[in-house]
Design a protein around this motif. Structure first.
Motif, PDB file in Angstrom:
ATOM      1  N   LYS A  36       0.833  -1.188   0.000  1.00 27.27           N
ATOM      2  CA  LYS A  36       0.000   0.000   0.000  1.00 27.27           C
ATOM      3  C   LYS A  36       0.874   1.247   0.000  1.00 27.27           C
ATOM      4  N   GLU A  37       0.304   2.333  -0.396  1.00 32.77           N
ATOM      5  CA  GLU A  37       1.026   3.595  -0.363  1.00 32.77           C
ATOM      6  C   GLU A  37       1.471   3.896   1.072  1.00 32.77           C
ATOM      7  N   ASP A  38       2.745   4.302   1.222  1.00 30.78           N
ATOM      8  CA  ASP A  38       3.386   4.633   2.499  1.00 30.78           C
ATOM      9  C   ASP A  38       3.692   3.408   3.355  1.00 30.78           C
ATOM     10  N   GLU A  39       3.448   2.218   2.835  1.00 30.13           N
ATOM     11  CA  GLU A  39       3.815   1.025   3.599  1.00 30.13           C
ATOM     12  C   GLU A  39       5.337   0.919   3.663  1.00 30.13           C
ATOM     13  N   LEU A  40       5.837   0.454   4.815  1.00 28.08           N
ATOM     14  CA  LEU A  40       7.275   0.396   5.065  1.00 28.08           C
ATOM     15  C   LEU A  40       7.796  -1.031   4.963  1.00 28.08           C
ATOM     16  N   ILE A  41       8.983  -1.150   4.380  1.00 29.11           N
ATOM     17  CA  ILE A  41       9.719  -2.419   4.363  1.00 29.11           C
ATOM     18  C   ILE A  41      11.017  -2.183   5.117  1.00 29.11           C
ATOM     19  N   ARG A  42      11.211  -2.896   6.197  1.00 34.98           N
ATOM     20  CA  ARG A  42      12.419  -2.678   7.001  1.00 34.98           C
ATOM     21  C   ARG A  42      13.647  -3.249   6.299  1.00 34.98           C
ATOM     22  N   ILE A  43      14.704  -2.449   6.292  1.00 37.19           N
ATOM     23  CA  ILE A  43      15.967  -2.907   5.732  1.00 37.19           C
ATOM     24  C   ILE A  43      17.056  -2.981   6.797  1.00 37.19           C
ATOM     25  N   GLU A  44      16.974  -2.108   7.818  1.00 38.63           N
ATOM     26  CA  GLU A  44      18.074  -2.096   8.788  1.00 38.63           C
ATOM     27  C   GLU A  44      17.654  -1.446  10.095  1.00 38.63           C
ATOM     28  N   TYR A  45      18.051  -2.070  11.188  1.00 41.14           N
ATOM     29  CA  TYR A  45      18.017  -1.445  12.501  1.00 41.14           C
ATOM     30  C   TYR A  45      19.461  -1.205  12.932  1.00 41.14           C
ATOM     31  N   SER A  46      19.722  -0.116  13.619  1.00 44.11           N
ATOM     32  CA  SER A  46      21.042   0.154  14.182  1.00 44.11           C
ATOM     33  C   SER A  46      20.853   0.451  15.667  1.00 44.11           C
TER      34      SER A  46
END
Length: 737
Positions: free
Chosen positions: A262-272
């Protein structure tokens, strides 16, 4: 594309193709990305201190070596010191690895080796190195932040267990929980290099799948700092409603996978992840690595920590699992005893007396397994382990009256000649096997309450004597450094501790002790924690308001008192250099250190010396109840904030900034006589444990020292010594007169 709790996630590893590595290297040169500059700042100032610990003939392995800018500083220091070192650089991309190694130039004493592979490949390689070759593993750049706290701890623990031997070191950089705006800017620089680094991962993903799976133009980089969790979060944000489609690789059915976004949906790539002090200490504890030395950058934003694998480790942040000590906890105590008894005393000194008030060393090496064997035999109505006569000479040691050594507590027969070491060690191994057989017999059923009490009592007995053994070791000049323990580089104190703050403790009613009933039978559960007879029953005490210092008296403060009063009764934790001019060194198990080093350590002294100092200060010693109120009113996490359980092998500085010093570093003397009280009942398992010392000459001490096992720092535990006993690791916190 893996999911965690319905969150869409792409593995961070996709960021590190050749171009990704080049972009990340560019990021490390950006001022806003402070992590690299902080590490360089630390190394420029402290690298020679760091490389003091790295032995010639050892090897260094760097995980995720990168451009080697920081490594160059370390290698240059080692080269200057002419230390012969083999340096292994581990990284994913061979081309970048060769380029980085070539940039280092040539060395006369350092051999450079490239290792192309994953972290797991590196661990496997580490495990193949010779056991007698010291290793230093480096993991810089706060790379641990790329894993969550549990995963990071598990990864280092795996390295520790699979690839490290006692004495091997681990150098780790850890970013701190800094200002959220500073962290946010570090991961979203104005030049847009970080954004391009992240977005390049989508291009790499298409390469991995060998198909046009994802169009980077349909996404942008979204970053935020989660202050509650202490982590920076990086995401791909979908610019619109869209469907991602790809064919499953190597699938003969040509299965097509669809992912709806969906629009503005987030896919996580990295936590620091970022770490505060408590989280850093917990990390080291969970990985069972001891902190040697830590350094910070000029602005205290970042930490570089040198930790190592000790020969034994007492976990401080986890309580015992279940109602009895675990086999693993027993084994760590045994490792401790073996380290102390077999590597710190020359064999020809085993029958010598380190303190005239105690038996020779050889007695205590026999006493520990004998006490365990006697109590196991009594519980199961079995015979003592051969040789059975050991029970008659090793059951209990001497404890003479210091004022009149002809008076002594009840003790075992003192033989004309003690058994030899080899026979005692053989006996010890048989007793340990006897205990393990007990655990094996109950592995599929609960341990009865009565047996559980025996196990706790004998376990804590071994833990107590480990510390008292060090009281004796500290007094000899022929002590050997413990095998597998890195000798600290003692450095002079930079600043003197501020005057202790005088705290007001309000009137309150507290509970002393607990109700661990020894009379319950095996149908009742084994209460936790186990308690000795002088810990029960619980009783309420009202303590009137009083004032107390925020920390113990230091060596420097006690020395000043001696100089002003021309007082000659120095603590036996000191060694005179020039007694007439009040010059002293301070004892450690690694040998004497200058007073300049130990000036801010708690002074270790007898109760009589503590009382004399208190009177000069027009103050007094706290009662047992008052000291307990102090600990309760200003609670510290004894597992994290305290120097206990060989976290260090010596005292460390009291807080220099007037913050509270609670349990740990040294026990604390009280003015309370160790005596009988209403409700006290002798232990049936060990009748003389407490009552033999109700003689009016012993006083209660509370807390714990650097050599105290964590199990003995529980709130209800009470320790005691003769007031004039000069060897105990005890200091004093003063109360208002």
């Amino acid at each position: 594309m893996p999911k965690e709790n319905d969150e869409k996630v792409i593995p961070t590893v996709i960021l590190y193709d050749d171009r990704g590595l080049q972009l990340f290297d560019q990021i490390t040169y950006i001022d806003e990305y402070y992590l690299t500059n902080c590490e360089i700042d630390i190394l420029n100032k402290h690298v020679d201190q760091l490389t003091e610990y790295i032995a010639s003939g050892s090897c260094i392995i760097e995980l995720g070596a990168g451009s080697l800018r920081k490594t160059q500083i370390i290698l240059n220091s080692l080269e200057k010191k002419r230390k012969n070192i083999t340096y292994y650089a581990l990284d994913l991309m061979e081309q970048e690895l060769n380029k980085s190694l070539s940039s280092l130039g040539t060395f006369s004493n350092i051999k450079l080796v490239g290792l192309c592979g994953t972290y797991e490949d590196g661990i496997d390689f580490l495990a193949t190195l010779p056991n007698d070759k010291q290793k230093t593993i480096m993991w810089l750049g706060s790379s641990i932040g790329n894993s969550n706290r549990e995963e990071g701890a598990r990864f280092i623990r795996r390295i520790q267990e699979k690839a490290m031997n006692p004495g091997d070191m681990f150098l780790i950089g850890i970013d701190r929980r800094n200002n959220p705006e500073k962290i946010a800017t570090a991961y979203n620089d104005p030049q847009g290099i970080t954004a391009e680094f992240i977005m390049n991962g989508l291009d790499h993903l298409n390469v991995i799948f060998d198909q046009q799976f994802i169009n980077r133009n349909n996404f942008d980089y979204f970053a935020t700092y989660n202050e509650d969790e202490g982590r920076h979060e990086a995401y791909y944000r979908s610019k619109q409603d869209q469907v991602l489609e790809f064919l499953v690789p190597n699938d003969i059915n040509k299965t097509k996978i669809k992912i709806n976004l969906k629009e503005d949906e987030l896919i996580r790539i990295e936590y620091s992840y970022k770490y505060n002090k408590a989280e850093t200490i917990k990390l080291f504890d969970e990985t069972r690595l001891a902190n040697l030395e830590s350094w910070s950058d000029s602005e205290f934003q970042y930490g570089l920590h040198l930790i190592y694998k000790p020969p034994f480790f007492f976990t401080r942040t986890q309580e015992s699992k279940g109602s009895v000590p675990t086999v693993e906890e027993w084994q760590e105590v045994w490792k401790a005893w073996d380290t102390v008894s077999l590597s710190m005393i020359p064999l020809d000194k085993m029958h010598s007396k380190p303190i005239y008030l105690r038996h020779p060393f050889i007695f205590y090496i026999g006493h520990i397994p004998s006490f365990l064997d006697i109590n196991l035999a009594k519980h199961f109505h079995e015979k003592f382990t051969e040789p059975e006569h050991f029970a008659s000479i090793f059951e209990r040691g001497i404890d003479p009256d210091i004022d009149d050594p002809s008076k002594c507590n009840p003790h075992s027969i003192v033989p004309d000649q003690w058994p030899n070491l080899s026979s005692i060690l053989e006996f010890k191994n048989k007793v340990r096997k006897r205990l393990l057989n007990v655990y094996d017999a109950y592995k599929d059923k609960p341990i009865p309450r009565s047996l559980g009490r025996v196990l706790w009592m004998t376990f804590e007995h071994e833990a107590m004597h480990l510390e008292t053994f060090f009281y004796m070791l500290m007094q000899i000049d022929y002590i050997l450094p413990p095998k597998g323990v890195i000798i600290p580089k003692f450095r002079p104190a930079v600043n003197e501790a501020q005057d202790a703050k005088l705290l007001t403790i309000p009137t309150q009613t507290i509970t002393i002790g607990h109700d661990d009933n020894e009379d319950l039978d095996d149908s009742d559960p084994l209460d936790l924690p186990f308690g000795w007879d002088n810990e029960r029953p619980s009783r309420k005490v009202t303590v009137q308001s009083f004032k107390i210092h925020s920390r113990p008296v230091t060596n420097k403060e006690y020395l000043d008192y001696m100089k002003i009063n021309i007082y000659q009764n120095y603590p036996l934790s000191w060694i005179p250099v020039d007694h007439s001019s009040f010059e002293y060194n301070v004892r450690t198990i690694f040998g004497p250190v200058d007073m300049d080093v130990a000036m801010n350590w708690p002074v270790l002294l007898s109760q009589e010396q503590a009382k004399s100092y208190a009177e000069w200060k027009k103050m007094r010693l706290p009662t047992e109840e008052e000291l307990r109120c102090f600990y309760d009113t200003y609670p510290q996490n004894p597992n994290l904030d305290s120097n206990i359980g060989f976290a260090h092998w010596h005292p460390i500085d009291v807080p220099l900034d007037n913050s509270i010093h609670g349990i740990g570093n040294a026990w604390a003397w009280t003015s309370t006589k160790f005596d009988e009280y209403p409700g006290f009942t002798k232990s049936k398992l060990y009748p003389g444990y407490s009552s033999d010392f109700f003689d009016g000459k012993h006083n209660v001490i509370l807390g714990g020292s650097w050599a105290t096992h964590p199990c003995l720092t529980r709130r209800t535990f009470r320790n005691w010594y003769q007031r004039s006993y000069p060897y105990v690791f005890s200091s004093v916190v003063l109360c208002q007169a």
